[in-house]
Design an enzyme around this catalytic site. Structure first.
Site, PDB file in Angstrom:
ATOM      1  CG  ASP A 255      -4.473   4.477  -6.673  1.00 48.04           C
ATOM      2  OD1 ASP A 255      -5.684   4.593  -6.409  1.00 48.04           O
ATOM      3  OD2 ASP A 255      -3.610   4.262  -5.810  1.00 48.04           O
TER       4      ASP A 255
ATOM      5  CD  GLU B  82       2.541  -0.418  -6.255  1.00 48.59           C
ATOM      6  OE1 GLU B  82       2.766  -1.137  -5.281  1.00 48.59           O
ATOM      7  OE2 GLU B  82       1.535   0.329  -6.334  1.00 48.59           O
TER       8      GLU B  82
ATOM      9  CB  ALA C 282      -0.924  -0.001   1.219  1.00 50.06           C
TER      10      ALA C 282
ATOM     11  CG  ASP D 219      18.117  40.158 -29.427  1.00 52.82           C
ATOM     12  OD1 ASP D 219      18.438  41.333 -29.195  1.00 52.82           O
ATOM     13  OD2 ASP D 219      18.374  39.569 -30.489  1.00 52.82           O
TER      14      ASP D 219
ATOM     15  CG  ASN E  60      -1.571   0.756  -5.063  1.00 52.99           C
ATOM     16  OD1 ASN E  60      -2.458   1.441  -4.542  1.00 52.99           O
ATOM     17  ND2 ASN E  60      -0.555   0.261  -4.373  1.00 52.99           N
TER      18      ASN E  60
END
Length: 895
Positions: free
Chosen positions: A731, A290, A286, A332, A727
């Site tokens: 996620d 990843e 957890a 410039d 994950n």
């Protein structure tokens, strides 16, 4: 007979000896067939490529991470406890991550190789008696190369002709000043820095012209020798990589702390050590998002693609982050703030001043015609046509010209007045040239015709007047008095104040002319005021930068009054501003007083500056703690571009040296594109912060949930495989969507971000903890409600926790909107990628529960509709709590 290659001491040869040694011809060069033969014999003019990592090593390096080590430990433990499916699944996730990382690195390597093929330096070489432009990799020993200011030298070469030639060789010798070159024969044991008859690969021509015989290519060059010594140097991490690394370490420490607390408490409570180990594995899984490296890379790549569409090509990844921190832009004038389309606007003769215009290749005078200065006008046309290096563009359209914009304007002037430039050049054969330089600010050419020699010269008014001793008025040539000089200078000041770029013109065709130093005893003829109109879209970009807390400073070689006039027109300074520092007034950096230091930092316009002064101005701003972006196009801008925090080269008119030195190349040379690039750099970093906050808050919630359930309902806590699924699915897709968002358009209404700050500040960690706590609360509420009203089965409770957290994380993406934005219409709800991500994640959730094999792997069951309803409603809790908090906080902050 084969040539001897490589030669050990080519600088010890005379011009004749080096031509013979390399079996070439100083006039006609090599034949094409001989060049091809030598290419086969000696190979291409490219360095021996640094040995790239093998495919297998690239793959193995994907596993070099503390996080991966933790996951492998989890695999070993799950195998030990005979949870084979779970172990295989964790191993599969590791392999998927490694495969993605491997493919990304492989793609990056292929992209870099493609970029190298695109970014080819071209060199002028004489083959079969003709000057050709070829890729530098096709240069061979014995080739005759033609050199002029701005060229990057393609190989080590012995000079056979040198006309005021100077080269910047600091990368080899450490000398900061350009080296004067000649063709003299030298001793064998002379030091590299004193080999004045040689030019070296990778250095650049800063002044003059010349021809040289290539004596070394590829690794048989001085630069090739140095390159071979540094091939083994390690790659440096970008600032963003370091910040993500620091974030990863912090997450590991959080995990170890939570795991330690849980393990110690579990042992004290007498819990089964197997359960303690399994929960610890879940915590380690957890801990780390990843998908973070993948999302960060994709977001940056997408952002850089969008920047390219906005005319800014980013060469260095770290430049994206630096852009967001820039608070000073040194720019410039010509072409960046102005159109870089030069028009002849005004003639100033000794006896009259006339406004002119050219339309349809016809010259028109504002007052109808020249009243008093016909003779001077004819001489002016001749000087402008002869003192000129414009050439026709290669290709079918010979009418298109390439060269300095002012010189192109002079050719157009001659043609529009009825003269033909090419005919004049044929009548007056050029026999010598003194090129324009940033030091002399004069260009002169020597010509021969039927009447003798003729000198044509042009340059800055104050510098050219020093070389003049006479003045032409009508058909009369008389001595140039001090009164004349004062009148001419006053007239030039007046023209410059009108925003014109002013050049003076002079000639000499009488008496003995020194063919080696012919810019003396000149006859002054007239001045021309050239107009380079300011870009129409600049004012808005200037205002945007000011609102964003960015200071704009103009550094130009033009006259101070011209610079101030343009600065006022584009909104860089207000109409009452009269302060412009001229380069000649700036003391040396070593003797810079505090008063001068403050003066430089408070000035917005610098004129008549040298390359060293540009470098000093950059250093002064950096010492004051500023993040400096510098724009440039010429060889003389390269030191300042390199010194600045982020160099920005002009893509249209920029020299190869400037483009190679810079971090960003503008495709349209416009300041507006600089402002857009800064804005997009801020948006990209803002997107990075958003998805990092999103990912970390989701992972921190998993740590909180595993720990909490480990205490109150150990048998129902989330399993490592379930966490891995969350994950990698719920996620990553929303995080990717956040990384591909357009960003908050108000980023240019706030000051720049401090580059020393990490991705997440202490305030961000407090916010993340609050987000994680709300998601943890949602899961605990759902778990206890279902346990009290639906089922006490630990597997059902586990599934409730899994589903609730999945939907809580999906809904949580809407909490990433800007603090003061509308809930229904904001940067998140308008992001199409967010809605696509939510659809994908929802579909995957349905598939997981619909496919028996997937349910079995993740230890899920077919659940009643009531459980789904409770879990989805509970998943809304974080969204509701955060939005209520934002609403209350906004009301408090507005009072």
């Amino acid at each position: 007979m084969k040539i001897k290659y490589p030669q050990s001491y080519p600088h010890s040869f005379s011009v004749e000896e080096v031509v013979i040694a390399f079996q070439t011809d100083s006039e006609s060069g090599l034949s094409q067939s001989e060049a091809e033969k030598r290419t086969r014999e000696f190979g291409p003019n490219i360095y021996q490529a640094q040995k790239q990592k093998s495919i297998w090593l690239m793959m193995l390096l994907q596993f070099k991470s503390p996080i991966v080590y933790l996951l492998f430990f989890a695999v070993a433990v799950t195998f030990y406890f005979q949870n084979v499916i779970e172990a295989i699944a964790i191993l599969a996730v590791i392999m998927v991550n490694a495969a993605i990382g491997f493919l990304m690195e492989l793609q990056a390597r292929n992209s870099m190789n493609a970029l190298k093929e695109m970014d080819v330096i071209h060199s002028k070489v004489i083959r079969d008696g003709k000057v050709q432009e070829i890729p530098s990799e096709k240069i061979v020993p014995g080739d005759i190369i033609v050199l002029e200011a701005g060229d990057v030298i393609p190989g080590d070469a012995h000079l056979i002709e040198s006309n005021q030639l100077q080269c910047e060789e600091s990368s080899l010798t450490g000398e900061s000043l350009p080296t004067e070159k000649n063709t003299d024969k030298l001793a064998k044991d002379i030091a590299l820095g004193d080999q004045f008859n040689m030019v070296f690969k990778g250095t650049s021509v800063t002044n003059g012209t010349g021809k040289a015989v290539i004596t070394g290519i590829a690794q048989h060059t001085q630069l090739g020798t140095i390159t071979s010594l540094v091939e083994s140097s390690k790659e440096k991490e970008t600032p963003l990589d370091k910040k993500i690394g620091a974030l990863s370490k912090k997450l590991i420490w959080i995990t170890l702390a939570m795991t330690g607390i849980f393990a110690i408490t579990g042992i004290i409570q007498g819990k089964d050590w197997v359960l303690i180990l399994e929960t610890s594995i879940a915590l380690s899984v957890a801990a780390f998002p990843e998908g973070l490296p993948i999302v960060a890379t994709v977001a940056l790549a997408y952002g850089m693609l969008l920047m390219a569409k906005r005319n800014a090509i980013v060469k260095k990844l770290s430049a994206v982050e630096t852009l967001g921190s820039t608070n000073v832009i040194l720019t410039d004038k010509t072409g960046t703030l102005t159109e870089n389309k030069i028009y002849v606007d005004t003639f100033s003769f000794p006896n009259e001043k006339i406004k002119v215009s050219i339309e349809d290749n016809v010259l028109s005078f504002a007052e109808g015609n020249i009243k008093k200065s016909e003779a001077e006008f004819q001489k002016l046309i001749l000087i402008g046509a002869l003192c000129n290096n414009v050439s026709p563009k290669k290709g079918d359209d010979k009418t298109e010209l390439i060269g300095d914009p002012i010189e192109i304007a002079l050719v157009h002037l001659a043609d529009a007045s009825g003269s033909i430039t090419e005919d004049l050049k044929l009548q007056y054969e050029r026999t010598g040239e003194i090129p324009f330089s940033s030091d002399t600010k004069i260009m002169g050419t020597l010509h021969k015709n039927s009447n003798g020699y003729f000198v044509a010269a042009k340059g800055s008014v104050e510098h050219l007047l020093i070389k003049c001793s006479k003045i032409q008025t009508g058909s009369t040539i008389q001595n140039l008095s001090e009164e004349d000089r004062k009148n001419i200078l006053a007239q030039s000041e007046e023209m410059a104040a009108d925003g014109l770029r002013v050049l003076a013109f002079a000639f000499n065709e009488e008496g003995e002319i020194n063919k080696d130093d012919f810019l003396n005893s000149l006859v002054y003829v007239a001045m021309i005021g050239f107009l380079d109109p300011p870009r129409l879209d600049i004012k808005e970009a200037m205002l945007t930068c000011r609102k964003a807390g960015i200071k704009i400073v103009m550094i130009t070689g033009d006259h101070p009054l011209t610079a101030l006039n343009i600065a006022k027109k584009v909104g860089l300074v207000d109409e009452n501003e009269q302060n412009a520092i001229t380069g000649i007034d700036i003391p040396d950096m070593e003797s810079l007083s505090d008063e001068w230091n403050k003066k430089i930092l408070s000035t917005a316009v610098f004129a008549r500056t040298t390359p060293k002064q540009k470098l000093d101005i950059v250093a002064t701003y950096q010492k004051a703690g500023n993040i400096v972006a510098m724009t440039g196009d010429g060889v003389n801008d390269a030191p300042a571009l390199k010194k600045s925090d982020i160099g920005i080269a002009m893509g249209l008119r920029g020299t190869q040296v400037a483009k190679e030195t810079a971090s960003i190349i503008l495709k349209d040379d416009s300041f507006k594109s600089i402002a857009q690039a800064v804005s997009h750099g801020r948006e990209i970093f803002q997107n990075i912060q958003k998805f990092v906050i999103y990912l970390v808050s989701c992972n921190l919630s998993e740590i909180f949930i595993v720990t909490t359930l480990g205490f109150v309902a150990p048998a129902s806590t989330l399993l490592p495989l379930q966490i891995l699924f969350l994950n990698m699915v719920t996620d990553v897709f929303p995080a990717l969507a956040l990384g591909l968002g357009k960003g908050d358009k108000t980023v240019m209404e706030r000051p720049p971000r401090d580059p020393k700050l990490l991705i997440l500040s202490n305030k961000d960690w407090i916010t993340i903890s609050f987000y994680a706590a709300t998601m943890t609360l949602a899961v605990i509420v759902a778990v206890f409600y279902c346990k009290q009203t639906i089922s006490t089965d630990s597997k059902i409770i586990n599934n409730v926790a899994f589903i609730t957290l999945a939907f809580a994380q999906l809904f949580h993406v809407f909490n990433m909107s800007s603090a003061h934005s509308n809930f229904f219409v904001n940067d998140i709800t308008k992001n199409k990628f967010v809605w696509i991500a939510l659809l994908i994640c929802t579909a995957l959730m349905v598939l997981v529960f619909a496919i028996p094999q997937m349910r079995s792997v993740l230890r899920l069951d077919v659940l009643p509709a009531q459980v789904w309803l409770v879990s989805i409603l509970a998943g809304l809790i974080p969204l509701l709590l955060v939005q209520v908090y934002k609403f209350i906080w906004e009301r408090k902050s507005s009072k």
